[in-house]
Design a protein around this motif. Structure first.
Motif, PDB file in Angstrom:
ATOM      1  N   GLY A 127       0.798  -1.218   0.000  1.00 15.01           N
ATOM      2  CA  GLY A 127       0.000   0.000   0.000  1.00 15.01           C
ATOM      3  C   GLY A 127       0.831   1.269   0.000  1.00 15.01           C
ATOM      4  O   GLY A 127       0.460   2.259  -0.630  1.00 15.01           O
ATOM      5  N   THR A 128       1.972   1.242   0.668  1.00 14.04           N
ATOM      6  CA  THR A 128       2.721   2.482   0.898  1.00 14.04           C
ATOM      7  C   THR A 128       3.866   2.691  -0.085  1.00 14.04           C
ATOM      8  O   THR A 128       4.513   3.739  -0.072  1.00 14.04           O
ATOM      9  N   THR A 129       4.148   1.699  -0.933  1.00 14.12           N
ATOM     10  CA  THR A 129       5.289   1.826  -1.849  1.00 14.12           C
ATOM     11  C   THR A 129       4.774   2.241  -3.227  1.00 14.12           C
ATOM     12  O   THR A 129       4.093   1.455  -3.892  1.00 14.12           O
ATOM     13  N   LEU A 130       5.081   3.440  -3.633  1.00 11.16           N
ATOM     14  CA  LEU A 130       4.629   3.915  -4.945  1.00 11.16           C
ATOM     15  C   LEU A 130       5.225   3.050  -6.052  1.00 11.16           C
ATOM     16  O   LEU A 130       6.317   2.500  -5.891  1.00 11.16           O
ATOM     17  N   MET A 131       4.525   2.978  -7.137  1.00 14.52           N
ATOM     18  CA  MET A 131       4.962   2.109  -8.230  1.00 14.52           C
ATOM     19  C   MET A 131       6.396   2.445  -8.660  1.00 14.52           C
ATOM     20  O   MET A 131       7.196   1.559  -8.950  1.00 14.52           O
TER      21      MET A 131
END
Ligand SMILES: [Zn+2]
Length: 408
Positions: free
Chosen positions: A227-231
């Motif tokens: 959820g917290t790691t941007l692509m």
């Protein structure tokens, strides 16, 4: 002997009673009780038919029709008696039983041959109990020695050596006594693929047993929160592995149609739905009848994988763990089979074998060939394996004629 097989169909049913499973097929692993009963019953049957029978020190069983001169060369015909777990009735068994019936017919009709004829029921080919395949033919042809089984254990922890001794074989002599009289080897086998059925041909004449290479590909990235790691910040080995696998197949389709490749295993770590994986391991199995083509394909996909991993900042390891060279079958024997089929109006197809067989080991020591009969639906290594009686009998007829031409 309580039951003597009357014909080929009966013989297939009879042999499949040793290791029969409720699903309809057989499980006959090397040196198991069912294996031992099968070999012993084959021996008794061959004794009754008047062949000279004997075992070698590892449990390969032989039935010999002598020409009266022990110095004469021997034409060997046969296949393997072991099966995979939950295998079919025909794989391996057919080649042994057809060999016995062929020699029995020739003996009855024509008497003593000009060269020695011999059936072999090879102890092991499938590699299903211990991690070694083609052990029977490998020992006979000097590809393996007893050193190759040192330390091998089955899934229950039984060592190869103790299983062999338990079955009544083993190293009475520290060296396996290899023979130098084998002049030809002929194997009759089910196709285990759909080609003959699709082309509606009765006999497959094998030109080449394909080469194989198998790889283990490990792609390492970075585990993180889904959820917290941007692509843009991800180092996702599974996304890259998916791209690699797609690329692998696209590349294969650009080669000729004999190039086949398979990813059959994929391991994801930690394999949790809301975690970006940190490691993906997958296998590649690639096969082709020409070594140069197979090499070129494997070099190309390897360098493309490395480039793809580099672009995404991932670490990749490509390990080749299994390799077999393509093996040519004997041109003269194949011409003889072709002529036999033509003269008898039997539809045949010249093809390659995508599966490995004992014949590829014998090809290293003498002119060798393998011929196929159709497999219904191409299904094999399954209780659903099936070949009709007519198709089995056609293969036997061709074998009889070939052996007649070679030995009388
Ligand atoms: Zn087989």
């Amino acid at each position: 002997m309580s039951h003597v097989p009357a014909n080929l169909a009966d013989a297939i049913e009879w042999l499949s009673s040793f290791g029969a499973v409720s699903e309809g097929g057989v499980t006959r692993l090397l040196y198991s009780k069912a294996w031992k009963e099968a070999q012993q019953s084959l021996k008794e049957w061959m004794d009754e038919l008047g062949f000279q029978t004997y075992y070698d020190s590892i449990g390969n069983l032989f039935g010999r029709l002598s020409c009266g001169n022990s110095m004469s060369p021997t034409i060997l015909v046969g296949s393997h008696v072991d099966s995979v777990t939950l295998g079919g009735k025909y794989d391996g068994a057919y080649g042994i039983l057809a060999g016995i019936l062929a020699l029995s017919y020739l003996k009855q009709q024509f008497g003593e041959p000009k060269v020695n004829l011999e059936i072999v029921s090879l102890c092991e080919e499938e590699g299903s109990r211990f991690p070694i395949a083609c052990f029977g033919s490998g020992m006979m042809t000097g590809v393996y020695t007893f050193r190759d089984i040192e330390g091998l254990k089955d899934s229950e922890g039984t060592s190869f050596e103790s299983a062999m001794k338990e079955a009544g074989f083993g190293f009475a002599n520290p060296e396996y006594l290899r023979r130098n009289d084998i002049d030809r080897f002929v194997e009759l086998h089910i196709e285990q693929g759909p080609t003959l059925e699709k082309l509606q041909k009765s006999i497959g004449i094998v030109q080449t047993i394909v080469g194989q290479k198998r790889f283990m590909i490990t792609v390492n990235g970075e585990s993180n929160h889904a959820g917290t790691t941007l692509m843009k910040w991800r180092k996702d080995p599974l996304r890259s592995a998916a791209a690699m696998i797609d690329d692998l197949y696209n590349l294969a389709e650009g080669f000729d149609e004999n190039l086949v490749t398979t990813v059959g295993q994929l391991l994801v770590e930690p394999n949790v739905s809301n975690v970006i994986p940190n490691q993906v391991v997958f296998t590649v199995d690639a096969r082709h009848p020409t070594e140069a083509v197979l090499n070129s394909y494997c070099e190309q996909f390897s360098s493309r994988f490395m480039e793809m991993a580099k672009q995404k900042g991932l670490n990749i390891e490509i390990e080749k763990w299994h390799e077999v060279q393509p093996v040519q079958m004997d041109v003269k024997l194949n011409e003889m089979i072709q002529d036999i089929c033509t003269n008898r109006n039997i539809g045949y197809h010249v093809m390659n074998s995508g599966a490995g067989h004992d014949a590829q080991l014998f090809a290293g020591i003498c002119p060798t060939t393998i011929l196929f009969v159709p497999s219904k639906g191409g299904i094999s290594h399954s209780p659903l394996e099936y070949t009709s009686n007519n198709e089995l009998e056609t293969g036997l007829d061709v074998l009889i004629e070939l052996l007649h031409q070679l030995a009388y």
